[in-house]
Design a protein around this motif. Structure first.
Motif, short mmCIF file in Angstrom:
data_model
loop_
_atom_site.label_atom_id
_atom_site.label_comp_id
_atom_site.label_asym_id
_atom_site.label_seq_id
_atom_site.Cartn_x
_atom_site.Cartn_y
_atom_site.Cartn_z
N TYR A 13 -6.54 -3.72 -5.79
CA TYR A 13 -5.70 -3.96 -5.65
C TYR A 13 -5.40 -4.81 -3.97
O TYR A 13 -4.35 -5.67 -3.78
CB TYR A 13 -3.83 -3.37 -5.43
CG TYR A 13 -2.67 -3.44 -4.53
CD1 TYR A 13 -1.23 -4.10 -4.88
CD2 TYR A 13 -2.86 -2.87 -2.82
CE1 TYR A 13 -0.59 -4.08 -4.46
CE2 TYR A 13 -1.20 -3.35 -2.42
CZ TYR A 13 -0.48 -3.82 -3.36
OH TYR A 13 0.52 -4.67 -2.15
N ILE A 65 -3.85 -8.30 -3.96
CA ILE A 65 -2.56 -8.91 -3.77
C ILE A 65 -2.90 -10.68 -2.79
O ILE A 65 -1.95 -11.12 -2.60
CB ILE A 65 -1.38 -7.96 -3.51
CG1 ILE A 65 0.18 -8.33 -3.45
CG2 ILE A 65 -2.00 -7.47 -1.75
CD1 ILE A 65 0.39 -9.12 -4.39
N PHE A 99 2.47 -1.26 -4.08
CA PHE A 99 1.78 -0.53 -4.40
C PHE A 99 2.33 0.44 -4.17
O PHE A 99 3.54 1.12 -3.11
CB PHE A 99 0.21 -0.17 -3.25
CG PHE A 99 -0.33 0.22 -4.10
CD1 PHE A 99 -1.95 0.16 -4.61
CD2 PHE A 99 -0.13 2.35 -3.32
CE1 PHE A 99 -2.70 1.10 -5.42
CE2 PHE A 99 -1.49 3.28 -3.52
CZ PHE A 99 -2.29 2.73 -4.95
N VAL A 127 2.03 -0.65 -8.92
CA VAL A 127 2.46 -1.44 -8.58
C VAL A 127 3.72 -2.32 -8.87
O VAL A 127 3.45 -2.14 -10.46
CB VAL A 127 1.19 -2.72 -8.36
CG1 VAL A 127 1.76 -3.69 -7.84
CG2 VAL A 127 -0.43 -2.09 -7.94
N TRP A 139 5.63 -5.08 -9.97
CA TRP A 139 4.87 -6.48 -9.29
C TRP A 139 6.39 -7.18 -9.91
O TRP A 139 8.19 -6.98 -10.45
CB TRP A 139 4.08 -6.73 -10.80
CG TRP A 139 2.92 -6.60 -11.14
CD1 TRP A 139 2.93 -5.38 -12.12
CD2 TRP A 139 1.54 -6.47 -10.06
NE1 TRP A 139 1.24 -4.79 -11.92
CE2 TRP A 139 1.28 -5.50 -10.71
CE3 TRP A 139 1.60 -7.10 -8.80
CZ2 TRP A 139 -0.47 -5.54 -10.38
CZ3 TRP A 139 0.17 -7.33 -8.60
CH2 TRP A 139 -0.42 -6.35 -9.07
#
Ligand SMILES: Cc1cc2nc3c(=O)[nH]c(=O)nc-3n(C[C@H](O)[C@H](O)[C@H](O)COP(=O)(O)OP(=O)(O)OC[C@H]3O[C@@H](n4cnc5c(N)ncnc54)[C@H](O)[C@@H]3O)c2cc1C
Length: 467
Positions: free
Chosen positions: A239, A243, A254, A277, A279
């Motif tokens: 992650y 990201i 997260f 996560v 989104w």
């Protein structure tokens, strides 16, 4: 128990109190009034403060009357927006609360793509009103948070990477100052005040309305993906790279969490500690963007990412986090998450002390990260995440354990942080922590505070002391 600002109780001049009540269109509530306990109840049930007066303002005139009363009678004042502040800085013992919650109107101008929002509106009021026009301004992840507090502190949310912080979309604010004057602050008028309001919290006056820039939001494809906790080191390491290299159209915060044991969560996941996560994608190729994420670790254990409206996304977690729980949190800004920090995260995630306790890493790169550092009072434009560890429980018996966990988790990770924290996700932690949050901006803020509130009338907040 959270610490509170303790000052000696004032003796109120009854004639002045009666004059204030007569001057207001809203209610002035005193401890002997039937609605008093309800009026002093805020989101965090850990806070139990007893104000001397609560002025439930109906309009700007009421706010001016209340500010003048507080100053002339030398009574400490707190300002209440949505009442979501962790340490309860919208209330004060033995003082006057200027309660803006009845001032919650929102007027959208679809032609100029702006929204004029009163100082006590909640995010749900704002997002509901703008969504009717296919427009949005970025702010928050829960609909019951106040526009006032979240904006004045900065304003993280689901759309930070796409559209910036809430303050990056603030065009103007109307403010009642400590001397009772009503002023407008924008890039041209009272520009120093406008700079300070964008991150400086409630230090400079009572904001009676905000004017926000709005953005079209034709597509929103969003929701949580969860993975088992035993894969969390792998997920977090992936992650942190993914990201920070993702297009601006994709935001994702997260989290560590425990899956609630209620429908619609799949029964086989109930009570499991997991990582995930949340989104929010606003581009027009969602399948392309999410297919590699889904493929990376195999299908997530829970995948609720799909088309959704902005108000629905912003209220998705309201049911899990209603008002009335005990809350304790600590935060830091983070520029990187080295492997050693990943290991600490995994260790404390395995010990989440209650079913609602959590840790979030909110991205603040993308559009938010490209705003020049000196453009607003927000000091950490070069940080990549706002990190917060949160102990939450409906049961006060959990407080000691969850506070210990939050403090230990934060202490273990603090050496890997950028130094200061997001002021909206702190308890009352003292002047050193406030200074660390504002860093190089502190002295400039103190000078502006000295100009607009030299006697520190507005001091129930993450306080900037007047220079
Ligand atoms: C469940 C939950 C979710 C959250 N989610 C997010 C999130 O997604 N992103 C994020 O950035 N933060 C988030 N926060 C943190 C939030 O930004 C702070 O708690 C903030 O203080 C809340 O603002 P409020 O108006 O609701 O609070 P209040 O307690 O009413 O006020 C907070 C502070 O702001 C001042 N203030 C409020 N309104 C005004 C005004 N109009 N004029 C002058 N001063 C004012 C108050 O005096 C006080 O010092 C969340 C908090 C909770 C509890």
């Amino acid at each position: 128990m959270a610490t509170t600002t303790v000052e000696s109780a004032p003796t109120l001049d009854e004639t002045a109190v009666q004059a204030l009540a007569a001057a207001m269109r809203g209610n002035l509530i005193q401890p002997s009034d039937p609605g008093y306990d309800e009026a002093r109840t805020i989101y965090n049930a850990m806070i139990d403060k007893h104000p001397a007066l609560i002025a439930q303002c109906a309009n700007v005139a009421d706010v001016i009357a209340a500010v003048n009363f507080a100053r002339d009678n030398d009574i400490i004042v707190a300002v209440r927006g949505g009442g979501h502040n962790g340490p309860g800085l919208s209330l004060v013992d033995d003082g006057l609360v200027i309660d803006l919650s009845a001032m919650n109107g929102v007027r959208v101008d679809p032609v100029n793509r702006t929204a004029r929002v009163e100082g006590g509106a909640l995010l749900g009021d704002l997002h509901h009103a703008t969504n009717a026009f296919g427009l949005a301004t970025p702010s928050g992840i829960i609909s019951t948070t106040g526009v006032g507090g979240i904006t004045l502190g900065g304003g993280l949310g689901h759309l930070t990477r796409q559209m910036g912080l809430a303050i990056d979309n603030l065009l103007e604010a109307d403010v009642v100052l400590a001397d009772g004057r009503f002023v407008t602050a924008n890039e041209k008028e009272n520009a120093d005040l406008f700079w300070a309001l964008r991150g400086g919290g409630g230090n400079f006056g009572v904001v009676t309305s905000f004017l926000f820039k709005l953005h079209p939001i034709p597509n929103l494809y969003a929701g949580p993906m969860l993975w088992p906790l035993d894969r969390s080191a792998e997920v977090l390491r992936w992650y942190r790279e993914f990201i920070t290299n993702a297009p601006d159209e994709l935001n994702g915060f997260f989290a560590f969490l425990t899956v609630p044991a209620v429908s619609p969560f799949p029964e086989e996941l109930w009570n499991q500690k997991m990582c995930g996560v949340v989104w929010a994608y606003t581009g027009d190729t969602p399948e392309e963007v999410f297919a590699p994420i889904r493929a990376e670790f195999g299908p997530p254990a829970l995948d609720w990412v799909g088309p959704i409206s902005h108000p629905a996304l912003n209220s998705m977690f309201d049911g899990i986090y209603p008002a009335g729980d005990q809350w304790y949190w600590k935060a830091d800004f983070v520029t990187e998450i080295p492997d050693a920090a990943v290991d600490i995260h995994v260790q404390y995630a395995a010990q989440l002390p209650t079913g609602k306790s959590t840790m979030h890493l909110y991205p603040i790169d993308g559009v938010a990260g490209r705003v020049p550092k000196d453009a607003t009072a927000w000091n950490y434009r070069d940080a990549k995440w706002g990190m917060v560890m949160v102990g939450v429980s409906p049961d006060p018996a959990d407080n000691e354990h969850m506070i210990d966990w939050t403090r230990a988790y934060w202490s273990a990770l603090h050496p890997y942080s950028a130094g200061g924290a997001y002021i909206n996700m702190m308890m009352e932690e003292g002047q050193d922590r406030v200074r660390a949050s504002y860093g190089e901006h502190y002295d400039r803020l103190a000078a502006i505070k000295g100009k607009y509130d030299p006697d520190n009338l507005f001091r129930v907040n993450q306080n900037i002391q007047p220079a």
